[in-house]
Design a protein around this motif. Structure first.
Motif, PDB file in Angstrom:
ATOM      1  N   LYS A 221       0.831  -1.204   0.000  1.00 40.57           N
ATOM      2  CA  LYS A 221       0.000   0.000   0.000  1.00 40.57           C
ATOM      3  C   LYS A 221       0.864   1.250   0.000  1.00 40.57           C
ATOM      4  CE  LYS A 221      -3.780   2.343   2.370  1.00 40.57           C
ATOM      5  NZ  LYS A 221      -3.121   3.655   2.335  1.00 40.57           N
ATOM      6  N   ALA A 222       1.919   1.236   0.817  1.00 40.61           N
ATOM      7  CA  ALA A 222       2.807   2.389   0.874  1.00 40.61           C
ATOM      8  C   ALA A 222       3.451   2.663  -0.481  1.00 40.61           C
ATOM      9  CB  ALA A 222       3.879   2.178   1.941  1.00 40.61           C
ATOM     10  N   ALA A 223       3.812   1.595  -1.201  1.00 38.42           N
ATOM     11  CA  ALA A 223       4.419   1.761  -2.512  1.00 38.42           C
ATOM     12  C   ALA A 223       3.431   2.397  -3.493  1.00 38.42           C
ATOM     13  CB  ALA A 223       4.887   0.421  -3.044  1.00 38.42           C
ATOM     14  N   LEU A 224       2.174   2.011  -3.395  1.00 37.05           N
ATOM     15  CA  LEU A 224       1.160   2.565  -4.289  1.00 37.05           C
ATOM     16  C   LEU A 224       0.802   4.003  -3.921  1.00 37.05           C
ATOM     17  CD1 LEU A 224      -1.284  -0.456  -4.690  1.00 37.05           C
ATOM     18  CD2 LEU A 224       0.627   0.215  -6.149  1.00 37.05           C
ATOM     19  N   ASP A 225       0.962   4.348  -2.643  1.00 39.94           N
ATOM     20  CA  ASP A 225       0.598   5.684  -2.187  1.00 39.94           C
ATOM     21  C   ASP A 225       1.670   6.724  -2.474  1.00 39.94           C
ATOM     22  OD1 ASP A 225      -1.795   4.743  -1.263  1.00 39.94           O
ATOM     23  OD2 ASP A 225      -1.171   4.612   0.851  1.00 39.94           O
ATOM     24  N   GLU A 226       2.877   6.269  -2.807  1.00 34.43           N
ATOM     25  CA  GLU A 226       3.972   7.220  -3.024  1.00 34.43           C
ATOM     26  C   GLU A 226       3.688   8.128  -4.203  1.00 34.43           C
ATOM     27  OE1 GLU A 226       7.558   5.022  -3.456  1.00 34.43           O
ATOM     28  OE2 GLU A 226       7.708   4.546  -1.312  1.00 34.43           O
TER      29      GLU A 226
END
Length: 226
Positions: A221-226
Motif C-alpha cells: 500500500k505504501a508503494a502505491l501511495d507514493e
C-alpha cells in the motif's frame, strides 16, 4: 557441537509470531502457518508463547525455537529462568533468551539464568544487540547467537538501514569463527537472506516478510501511495 545445531547450518528458520490484538493471534493459526512454512522448506520454526510453542510442536517435524515475551521494554524475551523452563516444558527444542547486559526483571544475571538450564541439557540461543553481547554469550557457552536485537540499539549508535545488520554479522563471524551466528532482524527479501548467508551466517531467520500479512499489505500500500 550438538547435532541439532549442526543441522541448521545454511538453512532458513522462519519466525511465526503474531502481535497482541491481531486476528491471527491464536495457537491453531500459528501452528497452521508453521506447517505451511515447513512445507516451503523451513528448517526450524521460531515462535513465542507457551500455547503457540505447544501447538506448533504438535504440528511440525522440524525443531522449534521457543521464547516467551513478557512485557514490551527492556529484557522481555524469555527474561528469567522460570520463563525458559516453561518454554522447555511446552516443547521447545531450543530456547531463545535475551543475552544483553541490561537488568533482568528478577535481578539475576544472565549467567545466573543460563547455568541451570545448561546443567539441565537445554539448548540455548542468545538474542544479541551488540558484539559485546555476542562475546558474552560465547563465553557463557550458548549454542547459537543471533543478531535479533541489533536494530534496537539507540539511533546515535547505529546507521543501519532497513536491511539486516550485516556489519555486526560479519564482525561476529570474523572474531568468533567457531561460533554459530544466526542473522535475524529486517531480512525482508530473498536477496537479504542470501546476502546474510554469503556474509557468514550459520542460518537466517525470516519473520515478518513471510508470516505477517498486515505488514506485507502495508508495504504494498505504501508503494502505491507514493
Amino acid at each position: 557441537m550438538h547435532p541439532l545445531i549442526e543441522s541448521l547450518k545454511a538453512t532458513l528458520i522462519v519466525s511465526v509470531q503474531a502481535y497482541p490484538g491481531e486476528p491471527l493471534r491464536t495457537p491453531e493459526t500459528m501452528a497452521q502457518m508453521s506447517r505451511a512454512c515447513e512445507l516451503g522448506g523451513a528448517a526450524a520454526i521460531r515462535c513465542q508463547g507457551l500455547a503457540d510453542i505447544a501447538a506448533i510442536k504438535g504440528r511440525v517435524e522440524v525443531p522449534v525455537i521457543g521464547l516467551w515475551k513478557d512485557g514490551h521494554e527492556g529484557v522481555y524475551i524469555t527474561p528469567t529462568l522460570r520463563h525458559a523452563r516453561a518454554c522447555v516444558a511446552a516443547g521447545a527444542d531450543i530456547v531463545a533468551v535475551d543475552a544483553t547486559d541490561r537488568p533482568r526483571p528478577d535481578g539475576k544475571t544472565l549467567e545466573d539464568t543460563v547455568r541451570p538450564l545448561q546443567e539441565e541439557g537445554v539448548l540455548l540461543m542468545a538474542d544479541c544487540m551488540t558484539i559485546e553481547d555476542i562475546s558474552r554469550a560465547r563465553g557463557l557457552g550458548f549454542d547459537l547467537v543471533s543478531t535479533t536485537l541489533s536494530h534496537n540499539k539507540p539511533a546515535i549508535e547505529t546507521s543501519l538501514d532497513e536491511g539486516p545488520d550485516l556489519a555486526l554479522l560479519r564482525q561476529a563471524v570474523e572474531e568468533f569463527p567457531d561460533l554459530p551466528v544466526v542473522c535475524e532482524g529486517h531480512v525482508h527479501t530473498p536477496q537479504d537472506a542470501r546476502a546474510a548467508l554469503d556474509a557468514g551466517a550459520w542460518a537466517v531467520v525470516v519473520g515478518t516478510a513471510i508470516t505477517h500479512p498486515t505488514s506485507l499489505t502495508s508495504w504494498f500500500k505504501a508503494a502505491l501511495d507514493e
